[in-house]
Write an enzyme that holds these catalytic residues in place. Structure first.
Site, PDB file in Angstrom:
ATOM      1  CG  HIS A 148       0.370   6.192  -0.623  1.00  0.00           C
ATOM      2  ND1 HIS A 148      -0.708   6.726  -1.290  1.00  0.00           N
ATOM      3  CD2 HIS A 148      -0.139   5.608   0.498  1.00  0.00           C
ATOM      4  CE1 HIS A 148      -1.820   6.466  -0.602  1.00  0.00           C
ATOM      5  NE2 HIS A 148      -1.495   5.791   0.474  1.00  0.00           N
ATOM      6  CG  HIS A 191       0.643   8.540  -7.231  1.00  0.00           C
ATOM      7  ND1 HIS A 191      -0.635   8.639  -6.731  1.00  0.00           N
ATOM      8  CD2 HIS A 191       0.654   9.289  -8.361  1.00  0.00           C
ATOM      9  CE1 HIS A 191      -1.364   9.397  -7.531  1.00  0.00           C
ATOM     10  NE2 HIS A 191      -0.603   9.814  -8.529  1.00  0.00           N
ATOM     11  CG  HIS A 238      -1.841   1.122   1.357  1.00  0.00           C
ATOM     12  ND1 HIS A 238      -3.172   1.031   1.039  1.00  0.00           N
ATOM     13  CD2 HIS A 238      -1.647   2.399   1.789  1.00  0.00           C
ATOM     14  CE1 HIS A 238      -3.763   2.196   1.257  1.00  0.00           C
ATOM     15  NE2 HIS A 238      -2.858   3.044   1.719  1.00  0.00           N
ATOM     16  CD  GLU A 239       1.505   3.596   3.697  1.00  0.00           C
ATOM     17  OE1 GLU A 239       1.702   4.638   3.034  1.00  0.00           O
ATOM     18  OE2 GLU A 239       0.491   3.435   4.400  1.00  0.00           O
TER      19      GLU A 239
END
Length: 607
Positions: free
Chosen positions: A403, A406, A399-400
């Protein structure tokens, strides 16, 4: 720090930062090699920012003058982002460190002064008449700023006079005090003690280890962890309720001061998201509660319980699977799962995860949970409190990493003023990675028990992200509406409203312990309201985009990478539509609920 009772084995204590190997910590030297360099930049900012006053009364003089103002602010913002990034990451390492607290406090005071001195800029931009504004936008001097100027200009109805903007800037730090108070109380002052694990050893109970205890197979351990954890929150419930109340009051004040109809509309306006999208999310998820209740009933039967409690809803249903995965193993699984995105994505991420982008493990007074934090000219750092016996932490890392990548793509593809993407888009990138990880793990095994475990993990992910976060979003909408109606937000009001939602979203399948009503006081996102709905919409968009990539739809990978690279070029709904999903409609949410129900059927067969 947590005081340890006599007799605890030394290795069970939460370690200090000094006791953690350097290889397990993030390397902040990419930001500043030492604190002296940080202080030099802060001194430069302090000397430089007053020069903004040279443009007071002149911002709309010409396109050239406006460009000069924007470039000056950009130079200032690049430095500010860097020094604040460094200081905030250090404070996350150790929330009790007085030097770190002082640096963040210093920057907060400095930001207030800068906001006060530069308060004239936005009103003067908005004061430019429409005819001259159109001329400005066609001037080559402002070409790099057209996107940001469009976003600034649409705020025109909500920008106040210079005097009013100055007052809001002066009060910003004071109005945000509730967040700092909540953080210090829950991360530093509150003591949760220790627990006897199923193996007879004493272990510290902290905000980070709490989730680990809820995964234990011994129900007595789970129940003791739940009771002991919430006992500490009960001891501080009135203080926490006051902090949450003032958080809501601050949101309502800002919205009314800026002429928004409501705090919700004020929060949605920067992303150009209609309130109808928020309401459709809640409505669609409410319609999907029956399969959620069916899942809880399956969980009760599989765990062989007379009644299911909240502390029974996280333990893996496939109890024979022992999930103990080291951080390095987790990193390799995440890297392998993202192979469909190609080498440009995977190679950079591999270097970061194997290197020192990540602060891996829990230490005393370290911020709980996990986050990714990036800036324009430095690596996108990841904070973890990784536990090798918490399978969810593998997903948290994926998940991180979403980020972080991105941020990495956006920073390298856009100008500084355009790289910063909104949270609405950020949550798509993170949950997209989780979807690819699930697909990868299911491909790696034919063992029915392991497949059941992974499918259950995906079900719980949808449950936690779509259903739970939507419940949170509904709670935020309710408590802000209560404040806006003129009624008081007291501890009883918070608990009563939250209890209604617990009853609705759990149905009759879960016995609600009174302590669970206090959950509404411990969710950090409630102190940054109208954020959590983006988790739910992000998951729905991510599932749609991941299915396109995994199905090898022509152009799907390039479209997804273009979305990552786009940064803040367009508003979220427009960006996602270009990538292949229309979030203005309820269909993606309903499709996610349909996937939940499909996976539930598979799990019922496997079990």
């Amino acid at each position: 720090m947590i005081k340890m009772e006599k007799g605890i084995a030394e290795e069970q204590k939460t370690p200090t930062r000094a006791e953690i190997p350097e290889a397990d910590k993030w390397d902040l030297s990419h930001l500043f090699s030492d604190v002296g360099k940080w202080s030099e930049d802060v001194a430069w900012i302090t000397r430089t920012y007053p020069k903004i006053a040279n443009w007071k009364g002149r911002v709309g003089e010409s396109a050239k003058t406006l460009a000069e103002v924007l470039e000056f602010e950009k130079e200032l913002d690049l430095k500010i982002e860097r020094v604040y990034h460094f200081a905030s990451l250090q404070l996350a390492e150790d929330s009790a460190n007085n030097e770190y607290l002082a640096r963040v406090g210093q920057l907060q005071n400095l930001m207030t002064k800068i906001g006060e001195v530069s308060a004239f800029v936005a009103p003067e931009i908005q004061a430019i008449d429409d005819r001259r504004w159109e001329e400005f936008l066609h001037d080559p001097a402002l070409e790099p700023w057209r996107i940001q100027l469009h976003k600034i200009r649409r705020l025109r109805p909500h920008v106040l006079s210079e005097r009013e903007e100055r007052l809001l800037a002066l009060g910003s730090a004071a109005m945000d005090g509730y967040d700092d108070a909540f953080s210090q109380l829950t991360n530093v002052d509150m003591k949760f003690g220790v627990l006897i694990d199923a193996d007879g050893r004493e272990k510290p109970l902290t905000q980070s280890t709490y989730s680990s205890f809820l995964l234990k197979r011994d129900r007595r351990v789970r129940e003791r962890a739940f009771t002991q954890f919430y006992h500490e929150f009960q001891d501080h419930q009135f203080t926490l309720a006051a902090a949450l109340s003032y958080s809501v009051k601050a949101d309502v004040f800002r919205a009314r001061a800026r002429n928004y109809p409501s705090a919700l509309q004020a929060a949605l306006f920067p992303d150009d998201v209609p309130v109808a999208v928020y309401d459709r999310l809640i409505s669609a998820v409410r319609e999907g509660i029956p399969p959620l209740v069916r899942y809880y009933e399956l969980r009760r039967r599989v765990l062989d319980l007379d009644e299911l409690h909240a502390y029974d809803t996280y333990v893996p249903l496939v109890l024979e699977i022992d999930t103990r995965i080291s951080f390095d193993e987790a990193a390799e699984k995440v890297i392998a799962s993202l192979a469909p995105l190609g080498p440009e994505y995977v190679d950079v991420l591999a270097e970061g995860l194997r290197g020192r982008w990540v602060d891996r493990y829990e230490t005393k007074a370290k911020r709980s949970g996990a986050f990714s934090s990036g800036s324009y000219a430095a690596p996108p750092y990841i904070l973890m409190n990784y536990k090798d016996d918490v399978f969810a932490d593998v997903y948290t890392l994926a998940h991180e990493a979403g980020h972080s990548m991105h941020t990495w793509f956006a920073a390298r593809s856009q100008l500084f003023q355009d790289y910063n993407y909104p949270i609405f888009l950020a949550e798509v990138a993170s949950t997209f990675n989780e979807e690819l990880l699930t697909h990868f793990l299911l491909e790696q095994t034919s063992d029915p028990k392991m497949r059941a475990y992974i499918i259950n993990r995906q079900i719980d992910d949808i449950r936690g992200t779509l259903f739970r976060q939507t419940m949170f979003a509904e709670f935020e909408k309710i408590i802000h509406a209560i404040e806006e109606s003129g009624n008081a937000l007291t501890l009883d009001v918070f608990k009563n409203e939250y209890r209604k939602l617990l009853d609705a979203y759990f149905g009759n399948a879960v016995a609600i312990d009174p302590q669970l009503e206090l959950e509404c006081l411990r969710i950090p996102h409630f102190y940054s309201a109208f954020y959590v709905y983006k988790y739910a919409t992000g998951l729905s968009a991510a599932i749609a985009l991941a299915q396109r990539v995994l199905a090898k739809v022509p152009g799907a990978v390039d479209a997804y990478l273009d979305y990552l690279k786009s940064g803040g070029l367009k508003f979220p709904l427009e960006t996602l539509e270009a990538a292949g999903v229309d979030m203005s409609r309820p269909e993606p949410v309903r499709a996610t609920i349909a996937l939940f129900e499909k996976r539930l059927g598979e799990l019922e067969q496997l079990l």
